[in-house]
Design a protein around this motif. Structure first.
Motif, PDB file in Angstrom:
ATOM      1  N   UNK A  74     -54.279 -29.272  -8.269  1.00 56.67           N
ATOM      2  CA  UNK A  74     -54.568 -29.543  -6.854  1.00 56.67           C
ATOM      3  C   UNK A  74     -53.497 -30.467  -6.276  1.00 56.67           C
ATOM      4  N   UNK A  75     -53.140 -31.508  -7.003  1.00 60.38           N
ATOM      5  CA  UNK A  75     -52.102 -32.429  -6.544  1.00 60.38           C
ATOM      6  C   UNK A  75     -50.768 -31.709  -6.411  1.00 60.38           C
ATOM      7  N   UNK A  76     -50.456 -30.854  -7.370  1.00 57.89           N
ATOM      8  CA  UNK A  76     -49.206 -30.104  -7.312  1.00 57.89           C
ATOM      9  C   UNK A  76     -49.171 -29.184  -6.099  1.00 57.89           C
ATOM     10  N   UNK A  77     -50.270 -28.487  -5.840  1.00 57.71           N
ATOM     11  CA  UNK A  77     -50.322 -27.597  -4.680  1.00 57.71           C
ATOM     12  C   UNK A  77     -50.192 -28.370  -3.377  1.00 57.71           C
ATOM     13  N   UNK A  80     -41.160 -24.711  -3.495  1.00 57.10           N
ATOM     14  CA  UNK A  80     -42.569 -24.892  -3.144  1.00 57.10           C
ATOM     15  C   UNK A  80     -43.301 -23.553  -3.114  1.00 57.10           C
ATOM     16  N   UNK A  81     -42.670 -22.533  -2.556  1.00 59.87           N
ATOM     17  CA  UNK A  81     -43.294 -21.212  -2.478  1.00 59.87           C
ATOM     18  C   UNK A  81     -43.518 -20.646  -3.875  1.00 59.87           C
ATOM     19  N   UNK A  82     -42.509 -20.748  -4.730  1.00 59.43           N
ATOM     20  CA  UNK A  82     -42.632 -20.233  -6.098  1.00 59.43           C
ATOM     21  C   UNK A  82     -43.715 -20.998  -6.864  1.00 59.43           C
ATOM     22  N   UNK A  83     -43.745 -22.308  -6.708  1.00 59.17           N
ATOM     23  CA  UNK A  83     -44.746 -23.123  -7.390  1.00 59.17           C
ATOM     24  C   UNK A  83     -46.160 -22.739  -6.949  1.00 59.17           C
ATOM     25  N   UNK A  84     -46.365 -22.551  -5.660  1.00 55.66           N
ATOM     26  CA  UNK A  84     -47.679 -22.156  -5.162  1.00 55.66           C
ATOM     27  C   UNK A  84     -48.066 -20.767  -5.648  1.00 55.66           C
ATOM     28  N   UNK A  85     -47.109 -19.874  -5.716  1.00 55.76           N
ATOM     29  CA  UNK A  85     -47.390 -18.530  -6.216  1.00 55.76           C
ATOM     30  C   UNK A  85     -47.781 -18.570  -7.685  1.00 55.76           C
ATOM     31  N   UNK A  86     -47.092 -19.386  -8.477  1.00 58.10           N
ATOM     32  CA  UNK A  86     -47.438 -19.526  -9.899  1.00 58.10           C
ATOM     33  C   UNK A  86     -48.832 -20.135 -10.048  1.00 58.10           C
ATOM     34  N   UNK A  87     -49.152 -21.131  -9.220  1.00 57.40           N
ATOM     35  CA  UNK A  87     -50.495 -21.712  -9.267  1.00 57.40           C
ATOM     36  C   UNK A  87     -51.555 -20.668  -8.937  1.00 57.40           C
ATOM     37  N   UNK A  88     -51.261 -19.803  -7.971  1.00 56.09           N
ATOM     38  CA  UNK A  88     -52.224 -18.746  -7.656  1.00 56.09           C
ATOM     39  C   UNK A  88     -52.370 -17.777  -8.821  1.00 56.09           C
ATOM     40  N   UNK A 143     -55.814 -26.169  -0.697  1.00 49.76           N
ATOM     41  CA  UNK A 143     -54.408 -26.581  -0.794  1.00 49.76           C
ATOM     42  C   UNK A 143     -53.474 -25.376  -0.751  1.00 49.76           C
ATOM     43  N   UNK A 144     -53.867 -24.280  -1.386  1.00 47.89           N
ATOM     44  CA  UNK A 144     -53.022 -23.085  -1.355  1.00 47.89           C
ATOM     45  C   UNK A 144     -53.137 -22.359  -0.014  1.00 47.89           C
ATOM     46  N   UNK A 145     -54.299 -22.419   0.609  1.00 48.30           N
ATOM     47  CA  UNK A 145     -54.495 -21.727   1.883  1.00 48.30           C
ATOM     48  C   UNK A 145     -53.690 -22.363   3.014  1.00 48.30           C
TER      49      UNK A 145
END
Length: 129
Positions: free
Chosen positions: A20-23, A63-71, A87-89
């Protein structure tokens, strides 16, 4: 007197901890860096202009790649940690830093994770119904 490790740990905890913090950082940092980008654009030599633009584009891309990996690690809404869906939304905010640099791949890429989160929420509700 607190050590530096305790301070950064509490910041991560205040942001929700872990994924969550990362996102949240992936959504906040490029947006805040936008102010550094605009301010620095007036201070750097003209010859460094393209590198300065690509630095901002790199921050947005990371940031985009990190969020995609988290998803991809948490595709189902019911299995996500509390706060990760939100956070992802809200990562659509990355559109603004991408537009400022004319990074059209980043503009469209910034919308991928929020659309995936929306689709997974709809899929989850339809599956439970």
């Amino acid at each position: 007197m607190t050590s530096q490790g305790n301070t950064s740990g509490s910041l991560v905890d205040r942001l929700g901890g872990g994924a969550v913090a990362l996102a949240r950082l992936c959504s906040i940092v490029p947006f805040v860096y936008l102010f550094v980008y605009v301010g620095g654009a007036f201070l750097i030599p003209k010859s460094l202009g393209p590198a300065w633009v690509w630095l901002q584009r790199g921050v947005v891309s990371a940031a985009i790649v990190c969020l995609l990996v988290l998803f991809l690690q948490n595709p189902r809404p019911e299995s996500r940690p509390a706060g990760l869906t939100h956070a992802m939304a809200i990562s659509f905010m990355l559109v603004l830093p991408a537009i400022v640099t004319g990074y059209w791949v980043g503009v469209f890429g910034a919308l991928v994770t929020p659309v995936l989160v929306l689709c997974s929420a709809i899929w989850g509700k339809a599956r439970r119904a």
